[in-house]
Design an enzyme around this catalytic site. Structure first.
Site: not given
Ligand code: NAD
Length: 384
Positions: A165, A212, A245, A269, A273
């Protein structure tokens, strides 16, 4: 000491929505440093950004709920995003920035950011400009909202100021572009401290850092190193790590395996959700962005262009975000009043918007929440 139904409901809601003391600490700094102006009759001045799409509908509902608590707020109404671009030719007018510099607190609706074109995200701009480094998204199951899981009780702590970002993108040659992922030790330590402090002060037992680092060994590796170091200062809180993941798979099969989730900006982010999906969708998950000297309160959801202007957006996420604002201002009783009322309306299941399987409009659901708040007003919220 009353032990009536309302009191028990209130105690339940208080357990479910513990105060964010880490945010409370930044509030006391804010009080000390920011020299915030008082409004008329000592009211707190708060910047109000109705936003784009469903923003004005849900923010209008939330303002009504917040005002029904009796909290003395003077709104400094400001446009931003697409609405402002249309009116004054810029998505971030100077008057908005001036207002935020003055009030240090905002309640905001979602702002549109075009996909693959147009101006950069105003949300990201505001969070970075005002150094609102911690994004907090409490995600709870509600009785009455049908989902595959019951008793989901997670808190997403998302780093808000860097990662992909950072907005550093360039074309190296035709057909080749680069996006730069920025991770610093300072921001990583700061967000880890926020997550652990939040956990400790709110009786949470586990912080899971999600990463990750098997692929992004340097950037996510640094994030993890910082989280591990901070974890050592909190021996009372269990610390785990999960590759993003695998964490997603585990979240949708066994959300009870998580408590506080600590994530970089992009993973935060996406995963928040996903977590919203576990409890009934984006219509019910509130959020807040905290910094050392201020905060912006906003629901997790976006402008929902598919339902904008139809008076069917779920107002709960915005209303619960307004309760987080009330807590920040020290009005815990008002915040509890809002949460209990929302819980009651969802539990009753009679006045729900279409996203929750009902037929009610935004206006009708808001009215039901206001009625539930009024009933509590008649039955004092004495705590046992
Ligand atoms: P979205 O959150 O707007 O919508 C995703 C889905 O959730 C849609 O089906 C929508 O109808 C539904 N939904 C969202 N809020 C709801 C509510 N209150 N009640 C009922 N249903 C609701 O996500 P999107 O479509 O990916 O993004 C639309 C725009 O919003 C984009 O321009 C994006 O950049 C922006 N956005 C802004 C913010 C913010 O301002 N904080 C956050 C996310 C997205």
């Amino acid at each position: 000491m009353r032990k009536g139904g309302t009191d028990i409901a209130l105690e339940d809601e208080k357990r479910r929505w513990p105060l964010c003391d880490a945010a409370e600490r930044s509030k006391s700094r804010l009080d000390r440093d920011a020299n915030r102006p008082n409004g008329r009759n000592g009211a707190t001045i708060v910047t109000l950004i109705p936003g784009d799409g469903v923003g004005p509908e849900v923010i209008g509902a939330a303002v009504t709920a917040l005002e029904a608590t009796g909290l003395h707020i003077q709104w400094d109404r400001q446009e931003a995003g697409a609405a402002s671009l249309k009116k004054v030719g810029t998505p971030v007018p100077d008057s908005l920035i001036r207002s935020l510099k003055r009030t240090h607190i905002a309640f905001k609706g979602p702002l549109e950011t075009r996909v693959g074109e147009g101006y950069r995200s105003i949300n990201v701009y505001l969070r970075k400009t005002f150094n609102l480094y911690a994004n907090l998204r409490p995600t709870l199951s509600f009785e009455g909202v049908q989902t595959p899981f019951r008793n989901v009780d997670l808190v997403v702590v998302r780093e808000n100021t860097e990662d992909l970002y950072a907005g550093i993108e360039h074309q190296v040659a035709p057909g080749i572009v680069e996006s730069v992922k920025v991770i610093t030790a300072r921001a990583s330590r700061r967000i880890a401290q926020f997550a652990f402090e939040y956990a400790r002060r709110n009786g949470r037992k586990l912080v899971t850092a999600i990463h990750k680092a098997n692929i992004m060994k340097l950037s996510d590796g640094l994030f993890l190193k910082c989280a591990r170091r901070v974890a050592q200062e909190y021996p009372d809180i269990r610390y785990e790590e999960q590759i993003v993941d695998a964490a997603c798979m585990r979240l949708v099969t066994n959300p009870a395996a998580f408590d506080v989730l600590l994530l970089e900006n992009l993973y935060g982010d996406i995963v928040s959700d996903l977590c919203a999906g576990l409890v009934g969708g984006l219509g019910v998950v509130p959020g807040a962005n905290y910094g050392q000297r201020g905060a912006i309160f906003e629901a997790v959801h976006g402008t929902a262009p598919d339902i904008a202007g139809k008076n069917i957006a779920n107002p709960v996420a915005a209303i619960l975000s307004s309760a987080m604002l009330a807590d920040y201002l020290g009005a815990h009783r008002g915040a509890d009043q809002i949460r209990v009322a929302v819980g009651e309306v969802l539990r009753a299941g009679r006045t729900l918007t279409p996203d929750l399987g009902g037929k009610a409009t935004t206006t009708e659901m808001t009215a039901a929440i206001l009625r539930a708040m009024a009933v509590q007003g008649e039955r004092p919220l004495a705590l046992a």
